[in-house]
Motif scaffolding. Structure first.
Motif, PDB file in Angstrom:
ATOM      1  N   LEU A 115     -52.957  33.748 -11.606  1.00 32.74           N
ATOM      2  CA  LEU A 115     -54.116  33.613 -12.488  1.00 32.74           C
ATOM      3  C   LEU A 115     -53.817  32.614 -13.618  1.00 32.74           C
ATOM      4  N   SER A 116     -52.611  32.680 -14.159  1.00 30.45           N
ATOM      5  CA  SER A 116     -52.204  31.749 -15.209  1.00 30.45           C
ATOM      6  C   SER A 116     -52.180  30.312 -14.680  1.00 30.45           C
ATOM      7  N   GLU A 117     -51.746  30.163 -13.441  1.00 31.49           N
ATOM      8  CA  GLU A 117     -51.733  28.832 -12.820  1.00 31.49           C
ATOM      9  C   GLU A 117     -53.156  28.328 -12.594  1.00 31.49           C
ATOM     10  N   LYS A 118     -54.025  29.215 -12.152  1.00 30.53           N
ATOM     11  CA  LYS A 118     -55.428  28.861 -11.913  1.00 30.53           C
ATOM     12  C   LYS A 118     -56.085  28.368 -13.194  1.00 30.53           C
ATOM     13  N   TRP A 119     -55.730  28.992 -14.313  1.00 36.04           N
ATOM     14  CA  TRP A 119     -56.338  28.641 -15.600  1.00 36.04           C
ATOM     15  C   TRP A 119     -55.505  27.614 -16.384  1.00 36.04           C
ATOM     16  N   HIS A 120     -54.481  27.058 -15.747  1.00 33.64           N
ATOM     17  CA  HIS A 120     -53.664  25.986 -16.334  1.00 33.64           C
ATOM     18  C   HIS A 120     -53.033  26.404 -17.669  1.00 33.64           C
ATOM     19  N   LEU A 121     -52.518  27.619 -17.686  1.00 34.83           N
ATOM     20  CA  LEU A 121     -51.870  28.114 -18.901  1.00 34.83           C
ATOM     21  C   LEU A 121     -50.396  27.717 -18.902  1.00 34.83           C
ATOM     22  N   ASP A 122     -49.806  27.644 -20.087  1.00 30.63           N
ATOM     23  CA  ASP A 122     -48.416  27.205 -20.164  1.00 30.63           C
ATOM     24  C   ASP A 122     -47.468  28.319 -19.721  1.00 30.63           C
ATOM     25  N   GLN A 123     -46.195  27.952 -19.586  1.00 35.51           N
ATOM     26  CA  GLN A 123     -45.207  28.864 -19.007  1.00 35.51           C
ATOM     27  C   GLN A 123     -45.052  30.145 -19.815  1.00 35.51           C
ATOM     28  N   SER A 124     -45.018  30.010 -21.137  1.00 32.04           N
ATOM     29  CA  SER A 124     -44.788  31.198 -21.967  1.00 32.04           C
ATOM     30  C   SER A 124     -45.918  32.219 -21.851  1.00 32.04           C
ATOM     31  N   THR A 125     -47.137  31.738 -21.567  1.00 32.35           N
ATOM     32  CA  THR A 125     -48.304  32.628 -21.544  1.00 32.35           C
ATOM     33  C   THR A 125     -48.198  33.669 -20.443  1.00 32.35           C
ATOM     34  N   ARG A 126     -47.725  33.255 -19.275  1.00 34.81           N
ATOM     35  CA  ARG A 126     -47.681  34.210 -18.167  1.00 34.81           C
ATOM     36  C   ARG A 126     -46.672  35.329 -18.425  1.00 34.81           C
ATOM     37  N   TYR A 127     -45.532  34.985 -19.045  1.00 32.40           N
ATOM     38  CA  TYR A 127     -44.555  36.026 -19.370  1.00 32.40           C
ATOM     39  C   TYR A 127     -45.093  36.948 -20.469  1.00 32.40           C
TER      40      TYR A 127
END
Length: 278
Positions: free
Chosen positions: A33-45
């Motif tokens: 989901l984070s990849e789909k929304w182009h979020l940065d690396q820290s956001t997914r963790y």
């Protein structure tokens, strides 16, 4: 020093349910989901840690609320069923709310809007409104007493890499950082297998007892150990000639023994080899 103190504080107050909501499918859902929304690396963790801490507190609160009402065993079973049903019915909504909140904490400020979140939920056949989405975010915030800016293992990895460079370790910063992020993803997605291997190495027994598994929980939730293990493994893969020097530096910085670092790296490498073997 601040991160080490924070890590020790977290481990000293660790709930026995820690890790329950870091199951592979949940982590994979958040990462995709984070990849789909182009979020940065820290956001997914950050989203994984927010969801984990929120869900544990929510379950505890709901169980306490139902435990305060006197009833027979059958009634208690019914109450627990209603808890499970409520959690199941709202889980995806809460997960999306945690990703939204994590995106708002990002320094890059790639914020997930309500319209974006609603469109995604509708694609999964959920019919939530903007008001329900807002109430879900508030539920997460209130449950966590608005303490949502938690440090993630990525912060530990990046800071330790900075310290290694400051201490004179001549390492290829950019490729090592990229590899460490990939390894951190891998550790999150294969968490149970890696720590199961690590536990068996630590106790020198292939069949750990329930007590040993329970005591090992602090190892599984130790962000400093995870960060040190990820960096050690990255150096071993990328520049093996520097591995002993880096392990020595990591030992001096964190106090984690070379043996523990070696065992963690072995568990990760073993899993990597296992996952790529036909």
């Amino acid at each position: 020093i601040h991160l080490a103190t924070e890590n020790e504080q977290y481990l000293s107050e660790l709930p026995r349910q820690a890790g329950y909501f870091k199951e592979t499918r949940i982590v994979e859902f958040i990462f995709l989901l984070s990849e789909k929304w182009h979020l940065d690396q820290s956001t997914r963790y950050q989203a994984v840690e927010l969801l984990e801490r929120f869900m544990i507190k929510q379950v505890e609160q709901m169980c306490d609320d139902r435990g305060n009402t006197k009833g027979r065993v059958q009634g208690q079973r019914s109450s627990w069923s209603s808890v499970r049903e409520h959690i199941a019915n709202t889980f995806v909504l809460r997960l999306v709310s945690c990703v939204q909140l994590a995106s708002k904490l990002s320094l890059h400020y790639s914020r997930v809007t309500s319209d974006t979140a609603l469109k995604f939920l509708q694609s999964l056949k959920y019919s939530y409104t903007k008001q329900e989405l807002l109430e879900s975010e508030l539920a997460v915030l209130n449950t966590l007493d608005f303490h949502i800016h938690v440090s993630t293992p990525l912060a530990y990895v990046e800071l330790l890499l900075e310290v290694l460079g400051y201490n004179g370790c001549l390492l290829p910063a950019k490729p090592l950082h990229q590899l460490c992020v990939q390894l951190l993803d891998f550790c999150y997605l294969t968490r149970e297998t890696i720590y199961d291997t690590l536990l068996k190495i630590a106790i020198e027994n292939s069949t750990p007892s329930k007590l040993q598994i329970a005591k090992f929980l602090t190892v599984k939730e130790d962000f400093m150990l995870l960060a040190v293990g990820v960096i050690s493994t990255g150096v071993f893969i990328l520049i093996p000639g520097h591995w002993e020097q880096v392990v020595e530096h990591l030992n001096c910085i964190t106090g984690i023994t070379p043996q523990s670092i070696l065992e963690f790296s072995y568990a990760v490498v073993r899993r990597i080899v296992g996952s790529t073997t036909p």
